[in-house]
Scaffold this motif. Structure first.
Motif, PDB file in Angstrom:
ATOM      1  N   MET A   1     -12.184  -2.784  -3.580  1.00  0.00           N
ATOM      2  CA  MET A   1     -11.569  -4.217  -3.678  1.00  0.00           C
ATOM      3  C   MET A   1     -11.225  -4.548  -2.115  1.00  0.00           C
ATOM      4  SD  MET A   1      -7.822  -5.328  -5.293  1.00  0.00           S
ATOM      5  CE  MET A   1      -8.269  -5.091  -6.898  1.00  0.00           C
ATOM      6  N   LYS A   2     -11.583  -5.624  -1.561  1.00  0.00           N
ATOM      7  CA  LYS A   2     -11.436  -6.026  -0.366  1.00  0.00           C
ATOM      8  C   LYS A   2      -9.645  -6.028   0.095  1.00  0.00           C
ATOM      9  CE  LYS A   2     -15.329  -8.991   0.807  1.00  0.00           C
ATOM     10  NZ  LYS A   2     -15.960 -10.206   1.134  1.00  0.00           N
ATOM     11  N   ASN A   3      -9.396  -5.735   1.262  1.00  0.00           N
ATOM     12  CA  ASN A   3      -7.933  -5.807   1.474  1.00  0.00           C
ATOM     13  C   ASN A   3      -7.870  -5.855   2.928  1.00  0.00           C
ATOM     14  OD1 ASN A   3      -7.482  -2.976   2.725  1.00  0.00           O
ATOM     15  ND2 ASN A   3      -8.786  -2.574   0.675  1.00  0.00           N
ATOM     16  N   ARG A   4      -6.514  -5.930   3.244  1.00  0.00           N
ATOM     17  CA  ARG A   4      -6.194  -6.352   4.815  1.00  0.00           C
ATOM     18  C   ARG A   4      -5.647  -5.153   5.390  1.00  0.00           C
ATOM     19  NH1 ARG A   4      -2.634 -10.610   5.182  1.00  0.00           N
ATOM     20  NH2 ARG A   4      -2.918 -10.427   7.393  1.00  0.00           N
ATOM     21  N   ILE A   5      -5.472  -3.745   4.712  1.00  0.00           N
ATOM     22  CA  ILE A   5      -4.579  -2.805   5.034  1.00  0.00           C
ATOM     23  C   ILE A   5      -4.714  -2.467   6.467  1.00  0.00           C
ATOM     24  CG2 ILE A   5      -3.936  -0.273   4.560  1.00  0.00           C
ATOM     25  CD1 ILE A   5      -4.736  -0.946   1.332  1.00  0.00           C
ATOM     26  N   LYS A   6      -6.177  -2.264   7.001  1.00  0.00           N
ATOM     27  CA  LYS A   6      -6.440  -1.886   8.084  1.00  0.00           C
ATOM     28  C   LYS A   6      -5.792  -2.669   9.323  1.00  0.00           C
ATOM     29  CE  LYS A   6     -10.098   0.139  10.806  1.00  0.00           C
ATOM     30  NZ  LYS A   6     -11.323   0.702  10.781  1.00  0.00           N
ATOM     31  N   VAL A   7      -5.921  -3.955   9.017  1.00  0.00           N
ATOM     32  CA  VAL A   7      -5.511  -4.870  10.118  1.00  0.00           C
ATOM     33  C   VAL A   7      -3.956  -4.672  10.006  1.00  0.00           C
ATOM     34  CG1 VAL A   7      -5.117  -7.464  10.492  1.00  0.00           C
ATOM     35  CG2 VAL A   7      -7.304  -6.412   9.827  1.00  0.00           C
ATOM     36  N   LEU A   8      -3.175  -4.652   8.866  1.00  0.00           N
ATOM     37  CA  LEU A   8      -1.994  -4.739   8.668  1.00  0.00           C
ATOM     38  C   LEU A   8      -1.213  -3.659   9.203  1.00  0.00           C
ATOM     39  CD1 LEU A   8      -1.715  -6.100   5.134  1.00  0.00           C
ATOM     40  CD2 LEU A   8      -0.938  -7.539   7.149  1.00  0.00           C
ATOM     41  N   ARG A   9      -2.089  -2.472   8.930  1.00  0.00           N
ATOM     42  CA  ARG A   9      -1.653  -1.264   9.720  1.00  0.00           C
ATOM     43  C   ARG A   9      -1.503  -1.250  11.217  1.00  0.00           C
ATOM     44  NH1 ARG A   9      -4.325   3.033  10.213  1.00  0.00           N
ATOM     45  NH2 ARG A   9      -6.071   2.560   9.184  1.00  0.00           N
ATOM     46  N   ALA A  10      -2.710  -1.660  11.859  1.00  0.00           N
ATOM     47  CA  ALA A  10      -3.096  -1.932  13.212  1.00  0.00           C
ATOM     48  C   ALA A  10      -1.764  -2.716  13.782  1.00  0.00           C
ATOM     49  CB  ALA A  10      -4.171  -2.285  13.671  1.00  0.00           C
ATOM     50  N   GLU A  11      -1.445  -3.729  13.037  1.00  0.00           N
ATOM     51  CA  GLU A  11      -0.281  -4.748  13.618  1.00  0.00           C
ATOM     52  C   GLU A  11       1.050  -3.790  13.788  1.00  0.00           C
ATOM     53  OE1 GLU A  11      -1.826  -8.745  11.638  1.00  0.00           O
ATOM     54  OE2 GLU A  11      -0.076  -7.784  10.925  1.00  0.00           O
ATOM     55  N   ARG A  12       1.098  -3.099  12.728  1.00  0.00           N
ATOM     56  CA  ARG A  12       2.369  -2.041  12.941  1.00  0.00           C
ATOM     57  C   ARG A  12       2.319  -0.762  13.757  1.00  0.00           C
ATOM     58  NH1 ARG A  12       1.761  -5.521   9.325  1.00  0.00           N
ATOM     59  NH2 ARG A  12       3.300  -6.504   7.992  1.00  0.00           N
ATOM     60  N   ASN A  13       0.958  -0.659  14.058  1.00  0.00           N
ATOM     61  CA  ASN A  13       0.774   0.806  14.857  1.00  0.00           C
ATOM     62  C   ASN A  13       1.081   2.010  14.052  1.00  0.00           C
ATOM     63  OD1 ASN A  13      -0.370   2.073  16.909  1.00  0.00           O
ATOM     64  ND2 ASN A  13       1.684   2.160  17.881  1.00  0.00           N
ATOM     65  N   TRP A  14       0.570   1.775  12.601  1.00  0.00           N
ATOM     66  CA  TRP A  14       0.815   2.732  11.695  1.00  0.00           C
ATOM     67  C   TRP A  14      -0.567   3.598  11.220  1.00  0.00           C
ATOM     68  CZ3 TRP A  14       3.762  -0.118   6.952  1.00  0.00           C
ATOM     69  CH2 TRP A  14       4.877  -0.372   7.318  1.00  0.00           C
ATOM     70  N   SER A  15      -0.508   4.881  11.227  1.00  0.00           N
ATOM     71  CA  SER A  15      -1.572   5.635  10.851  1.00  0.00           C
ATOM     72  C   SER A  15      -1.862   5.647   9.411  1.00  0.00           C
ATOM     73  CB  SER A  15      -1.536   6.951  11.236  1.00  0.00           C
ATOM     74  OG  SER A  15      -0.466   7.997  10.522  1.00  0.00           O
ATOM     75  N   GLN A  16      -2.772   6.128   8.808  1.00  0.00           N
ATOM     76  CA  GLN A  16      -3.064   6.106   7.384  1.00  0.00           C
ATOM     77  C   GLN A  16      -2.130   7.132   6.755  1.00  0.00           C
ATOM     78  OE1 GLN A  16      -7.177   7.178   6.757  1.00  0.00           O
ATOM     79  NE2 GLN A  16      -7.803   4.962   6.630  1.00  0.00           N
ATOM     80  N   ALA A  17      -1.720   8.195   7.516  1.00  0.00           N
ATOM     81  CA  ALA A  17      -1.015   9.231   7.175  1.00  0.00           C
ATOM     82  C   ALA A  17       0.521   8.787   6.725  1.00  0.00           C
ATOM     83  CB  ALA A  17      -0.988  10.195   8.298  1.00  0.00           C
ATOM     84  N   GLU A  18       0.729   7.733   7.963  1.00  0.00           N
ATOM     85  CA  GLU A  18       2.133   7.277   7.650  1.00  0.00           C
ATOM     86  C   GLU A  18       2.337   6.237   6.854  1.00  0.00           C
ATOM     87  OE1 GLU A  18       3.898   5.718  11.319  1.00  0.00           O
ATOM     88  OE2 GLU A  18       5.942   5.137  10.545  1.00  0.00           O
ATOM     89  N   LEU A  19       1.334   5.448   6.333  1.00  0.00           N
ATOM     90  CA  LEU A  19       1.524   4.524   5.434  1.00  0.00           C
ATOM     91  C   LEU A  19       1.316   5.474   3.960  1.00  0.00           C
ATOM     92  CD1 LEU A  19       1.237   1.836   4.079  1.00  0.00           C
ATOM     93  CD2 LEU A  19      -0.969   1.674   4.283  1.00  0.00           C
ATOM     94  N   ALA A  20       0.598   6.278   3.783  1.00  0.00           N
ATOM     95  CA  ALA A  20       0.518   7.499   2.823  1.00  0.00           C
ATOM     96  C   ALA A  20       1.923   8.014   2.640  1.00  0.00           C
ATOM     97  CB  ALA A  20      -0.271   8.668   2.935  1.00  0.00           C
ATOM     98  N   THR A  21       2.548   8.407   3.677  1.00  0.00           N
ATOM     99  CA  THR A  21       4.134   9.154   3.455  1.00  0.00           C
ATOM    100  C   THR A  21       5.028   8.102   2.972  1.00  0.00           C
ATOM    101  OG1 THR A  21       3.418  10.552   5.353  1.00  0.00           O
ATOM    102  CG2 THR A  21       5.801  10.246   4.483  1.00  0.00           C
ATOM    103  N   ARG A  22       4.761   6.642   3.443  1.00  0.00           N
ATOM    104  CA  ARG A  22       5.661   5.701   3.164  1.00  0.00           C
ATOM    105  C   ARG A  22       5.410   5.295   1.528  1.00  0.00           C
ATOM    106  NH1 ARG A  22       8.003   1.868   6.772  1.00  0.00           N
ATOM    107  NH2 ARG A  22       7.778   2.628   8.869  1.00  0.00           N
ATOM    108  N   THR A  23       4.210   5.418   0.864  1.00  0.00           N
ATOM    109  CA  THR A  23       3.765   5.037  -0.344  1.00  0.00           C
ATOM    110  C   THR A  23       3.999   6.028  -1.340  1.00  0.00           C
ATOM    111  OG1 THR A  23       1.499   5.039   0.514  1.00  0.00           O
ATOM    112  CG2 THR A  23       2.688   2.945   0.394  1.00  0.00           C
ATOM    113  N   GLY A  24       4.023   7.336  -0.974  1.00  0.00           N
ATOM    114  CA  GLY A  24       4.042   8.727  -1.639  1.00  0.00           C
ATOM    115  C   GLY A  24       2.812   8.966  -2.238  1.00  0.00           C
ATOM    116  N   VAL A  25       1.725   8.643  -1.499  1.00  0.00           N
ATOM    117  CA  VAL A  25       0.545   9.238  -1.970  1.00  0.00           C
ATOM    118  C   VAL A  25      -0.292   9.917  -0.929  1.00  0.00           C
ATOM    119  CG1 VAL A  25       0.162   7.328  -3.544  1.00  0.00           C
ATOM    120  CG2 VAL A  25      -0.744   6.982  -1.236  1.00  0.00           C
ATOM    121  N   SER A  26      -1.383  10.521  -1.070  1.00  0.00           N
ATOM    122  CA  SER A  26      -2.264  11.381   0.084  1.00  0.00           C
ATOM    123  C   SER A  26      -3.003  10.155   0.992  1.00  0.00           C
ATOM    124  CB  SER A  26      -3.123  12.150  -0.829  1.00  0.00           C
ATOM    125  OG  SER A  26      -4.145  11.436  -1.518  1.00  0.00           O
ATOM    126  N   ARG A  27      -2.938  10.833   2.094  1.00  0.00           N
ATOM    127  CA  ARG A  27      -3.910  10.101   3.166  1.00  0.00           C
ATOM    128  C   ARG A  27      -5.123   9.646   2.524  1.00  0.00           C
ATOM    129  NH1 ARG A  27      -7.425  10.188   6.664  1.00  0.00           N
ATOM    130  NH2 ARG A  27      -8.087  12.496   5.958  1.00  0.00           N
TER     131      ARG A  27
END
Lengths: 155, 68
Positions: free
Chosen positions: B1-27
């Motif tokens: 499914m298309k999404n804007r996660i990469k852009v939104l992460r970049a705007e916040r300077n978050w790594s995939q690992a950080e978003l994973a930790t925040r949402t409680g799933v694996s990287r």
């Protein structure tokens, strides 16, 4: 239980594999024992392996997220089908029959030429088919539980 | 499914690992969702959107997925 939780999954997997290996190593000795000893040892080995496998599975499932569960579902489904196809194809190979017969001869402690080849191959095939049939039946039963658990009354 | 996660992460300077930790799933989960290879559950989709403080439809574009 707390002591069990300290053991890593890898160690549990190694321990679960150890039981059938011990049985394999004990084949020559077991061959000289009465039937009840053989069945008891085999039964305990199966129980040991199954129990540890279930513990590892439950632990892995509890700590898995949805991507990991999706991967597990896919790999179990296609891995199971691939494994079944591979064994089925192997059963068509005379070389595989010879291997089964050699293992049976080694287990019985008799020369290969004394083994009743068709009986051994048939027994192996019947065991394989039985596992598939029982797995299919158990899958149906669990799907029944899933339906009962998740579906409400139709409106 | 298309999404804007990469852009939104970049705007916040978050790594995939950080978003994973925040949402409680694996990287790996975040990686697979971000690459459009894995359709997340509603729970995870809402959790990701909540971390970005956005609505789900502002993060995910289900149009292509809904067309099959």
């Amino acid at each position: 239980m707390s002591r069990l939780s300290e053991i890593s999954n890898l160690k549990l997997i190694v321990l679960s594999i150890a039981a059938p290996l011990v049985i394999l190593v004990l084949f020559p000795w077991l061959n000289e024992q009465p039937d009840f000893v053989v069945f008891l040892a085999a039964g305990l080995a199966v129980l040991w392996s199954l129990t540890l496998s279930v513990i590892v599975s439950l632990r892995a499932d509890r700590s898995a997220d949805e991507w990991q569960r999706g991967g597990t579902r896919l790999s179990f489904f296609w891995g199971g089908i691939a494994g079944t196809v591979v064994v089925t194809l192997m059963l068509a190979l005379p070389a595989f029959h010879s291997l089964i017969v050699r293992v049976a001869a080694w287990g019985q402690g008799i020369p290969v030429q004394d083994v009743d080849r068709p009986v051994v191959v048939l027994a192996f095939t019947a065991g394989f088919v039985t596992v598939i049939l029982i797995q299919t039946l158990c899958s149906l039963v669990f799907f029944g539980f899933w339906k009962r658990h998740t579906l409400g009354s139709a409106e | 499914m298309k999404n804007r996660i990469k852009v939104l992460r970049a705007e916040r300077n978050w790594s995939q690992a950080e978003l994973a930790t925040r949402t409680g799933v694996s990287r790996n989960s975040i990686n697979a969702v971000e690459n459009g290879k894995f359709v997340p559950s509603l729970t995870l989709a809402f959790a990701i959107a909540a971390e970005f403080e956005l609505q789900v439809e502002e993060v995910f574009d289900p149009e292509e997925y809904m067309r099959g």
